[in-house]
Design a protein around this motif. Structure first.
Motif, mmCIF file in Angstrom:
data_model
loop_
_atom_site.group_PDB
_atom_site.id
_atom_site.type_symbol
_atom_site.label_atom_id
_atom_site.label_comp_id
_atom_site.label_asym_id
_atom_site.label_seq_id
_atom_site.Cartn_x
_atom_site.Cartn_y
_atom_site.Cartn_z
ATOM 1 N N MET A 1 0.528 -5.076 -9.367
ATOM 2 C CA MET A 1 1.780 -5.676 -8.995
ATOM 3 C C MET A 1 1.903 -6.989 -9.742
ATOM 4 O O MET A 1 0.948 -7.749 -9.811
ATOM 5 C CB MET A 1 1.789 -5.890 -7.479
ATOM 6 N N GLN A 2 3.063 -7.252 -10.337
ATOM 7 C CA GLN A 2 3.278 -8.540 -10.988
ATOM 8 C C GLN A 2 3.925 -9.494 -10.013
ATOM 9 O O GLN A 2 4.723 -9.104 -9.178
ATOM 10 C CB GLN A 2 4.137 -8.393 -12.231
ATOM 11 N N TYR A 3 3.571 -10.754 -10.156
ATOM 12 C CA TYR A 3 4.023 -11.765 -9.221
ATOM 13 C C TYR A 3 4.558 -12.939 -10.011
ATOM 14 O O TYR A 3 4.918 -12.820 -11.172
ATOM 15 C CB TYR A 3 2.846 -12.146 -8.303
ATOM 16 N N ILE A 4 4.595 -14.087 -9.395
ATOM 17 C CA ILE A 4 5.147 -15.299 -9.980
ATOM 18 C C ILE A 4 4.575 -15.561 -11.364
ATOM 19 O O ILE A 4 3.377 -15.466 -11.585
ATOM 20 C CB ILE A 4 4.851 -16.515 -9.064
ATOM 21 N N ASP A 5 5.445 -15.890 -12.304
ATOM 22 C CA ASP A 5 5.039 -16.322 -13.635
ATOM 23 C C ASP A 5 4.212 -15.262 -14.364
ATOM 24 O O ASP A 5 3.334 -15.587 -15.160
ATOM 25 C CB ASP A 5 4.262 -17.638 -13.516
ATOM 26 N N GLY A 6 4.447 -13.977 -14.063
ATOM 27 C CA GLY A 6 3.752 -12.902 -14.751
ATOM 28 C C GLY A 6 2.312 -12.696 -14.307
ATOM 29 O O GLY A 6 1.583 -11.913 -14.908
ATOM 30 N N ALA A 9 -1.426 -9.235 -9.174
ATOM 31 C CA ALA A 9 -2.164 -9.051 -7.928
ATOM 32 C C ALA A 9 -2.650 -7.612 -7.944
ATOM 33 O O ALA A 9 -1.907 -6.702 -8.289
ATOM 34 C CB ALA A 9 -1.275 -9.299 -6.722
ATOM 35 N N THR A 10 -3.908 -7.420 -7.591
ATOM 36 C CA THR A 10 -4.449 -6.072 -7.570
ATOM 37 C C THR A 10 -4.936 -5.732 -6.160
ATOM 38 O O THR A 10 -5.396 -6.606 -5.428
ATOM 39 C CB THR A 10 -5.622 -5.905 -8.558
ATOM 40 N N PHE A 11 -4.795 -4.462 -5.807
ATOM 41 C CA PHE A 11 -5.279 -3.936 -4.542
ATOM 42 C C PHE A 11 -6.403 -2.961 -4.857
ATOM 43 O O PHE A 11 -6.259 -2.103 -5.716
ATOM 44 C CB PHE A 11 -4.167 -3.173 -3.804
ATOM 45 N N GLU A 12 -7.513 -3.097 -4.151
ATOM 46 C CA GLU A 12 -8.627 -2.168 -4.326
ATOM 47 C C GLU A 12 -8.980 -1.575 -2.967
ATOM 48 O O GLU A 12 -9.120 -2.307 -1.989
ATOM 49 C CB GLU A 12 -9.833 -2.908 -4.891
ATOM 50 N N ARG A 17 -18.453 1.450 5.859
ATOM 51 C CA ARG A 17 -19.594 2.150 6.459
ATOM 52 C C ARG A 17 -19.257 2.810 7.791
ATOM 53 O O ARG A 17 -20.044 3.581 8.318
ATOM 54 C CB ARG A 17 -20.741 1.170 6.660
ATOM 55 N N ALA A 18 -18.072 2.509 8.335
ATOM 56 C CA ALA A 18 -17.692 3.062 9.641
ATOM 57 C C ALA A 18 -16.702 4.216 9.517
ATOM 58 O O ALA A 18 -16.106 4.627 10.496
ATOM 59 C CB ALA A 18 -17.097 1.953 10.502
ATOM 60 N N GLY A 19 -16.487 4.704 8.297
ATOM 61 C CA GLY A 19 -15.568 5.822 8.101
ATOM 62 C C GLY A 19 -14.131 5.400 7.867
ATOM 63 O O GLY A 19 -13.238 6.230 7.845
ATOM 64 N N GLY A 20 -13.912 4.108 7.692
ATOM 65 C CA GLY A 20 -12.568 3.588 7.426
ATOM 66 C C GLY A 20 -12.418 3.186 5.974
ATOM 67 O O GLY A 20 -13.160 3.647 5.105
ATOM 68 N N THR A 21 -11.480 2.325 5.731
ATOM 69 C CA THR A 21 -11.202 1.856 4.376
ATOM 70 C C THR A 21 -11.068 0.349 4.373
ATOM 71 O O THR A 21 -10.405 -0.223 5.237
ATOM 72 C CB THR A 21 -9.888 2.481 3.854
ATOM 73 N N ASP A 22 -11.696 -0.286 3.393
ATOM 74 C CA ASP A 22 -11.528 -1.723 3.161
ATOM 75 C C ASP A 22 -10.518 -1.921 2.048
ATOM 76 O O ASP A 22 -10.540 -1.195 1.054
ATOM 77 C CB ASP A 22 -12.846 -2.373 2.730
ATOM 78 N N LEU A 23 -9.635 -2.867 2.235
ATOM 79 C CA LEU A 23 -8.669 -3.220 1.203
ATOM 80 C C LEU A 23 -8.997 -4.630 0.724
ATOM 81 O O LEU A 23 -9.120 -5.553 1.529
ATOM 82 C CB LEU A 23 -7.244 -3.184 1.763
ATOM 83 N N THR A 24 -9.144 -4.781 -0.590
ATOM 84 C CA THR A 24 -9.363 -6.092 -1.183
ATOM 85 C C THR A 24 -8.162 -6.426 -2.041
ATOM 86 O O THR A 24 -7.764 -5.640 -2.906
ATOM 87 C CB THR A 24 -10.648 -6.110 -2.050
ATOM 88 N N LEU A 25 -7.561 -7.574 -1.789
ATOM 89 C CA LEU A 25 -6.407 -8.050 -2.537
ATOM 90 C C LEU A 25 -6.855 -9.237 -3.366
ATOM 91 O O LEU A 25 -7.420 -10.193 -2.841
ATOM 92 C CB LEU A 25 -5.296 -8.473 -1.574
ATOM 93 N N LEU A 46 0.432 -7.784 3.925
ATOM 94 C CA LEU A 46 -0.647 -7.046 4.582
ATOM 95 C C LEU A 46 -0.284 -6.650 6.010
ATOM 96 O O LEU A 46 -0.665 -5.569 6.474
ATOM 97 C CB LEU A 46 -1.938 -7.853 4.546
ATOM 98 N N MET A 47 0.469 -7.489 6.717
ATOM 99 C CA MET A 47 0.912 -7.130 8.065
ATOM 100 C C MET A 47 1.874 -5.936 8.021
ATOM 101 O O MET A 47 1.786 -5.032 8.855
ATOM 102 C CB MET A 47 1.564 -8.329 8.755
#
Length: 66
Positions: A1-6, A9-12, A17-25, A46-47
């Motif tokens: 995603m491009q943001y201010i001034d070019g 932002a990346t989402f990973e 370990r609990a069977g869910g997903t972690d999101l790193t921004l 994120l909300m």
């Protein structure tokens, strides 16, 4: 995603370990004077994402087709 001034932002997504997903921004090269505003904006994004994933609610406009 491009943001201010070019800047980018990346989402990973990764399995946790609990069977869910972690999101790193990660924001690249955010100017120090913009940092507080960028963080506040990210909390909002994120909300909205959490509401969509956890409750199938679209906080943007409640349009189920978007």
């Amino acid at each position: 995603m491009q943001y201010i001034d070019g800047k980018r932002a990346t989402f990973e997504l990764a399995k946790d370990r609990a069977g869910g997903t972690d999101l790193t921004l990660t924001d690249e090269s955010v100017r120090p004077e913009w940092r507080t505003n960028v963080i506040a904006g990210r909390v909002s994004v994120l909300m909205a994402l959490s509401a969509a994933v956890d409750f199938s609610v679209d906080l943007r406009d409640h349009d189920p087709h978007r």
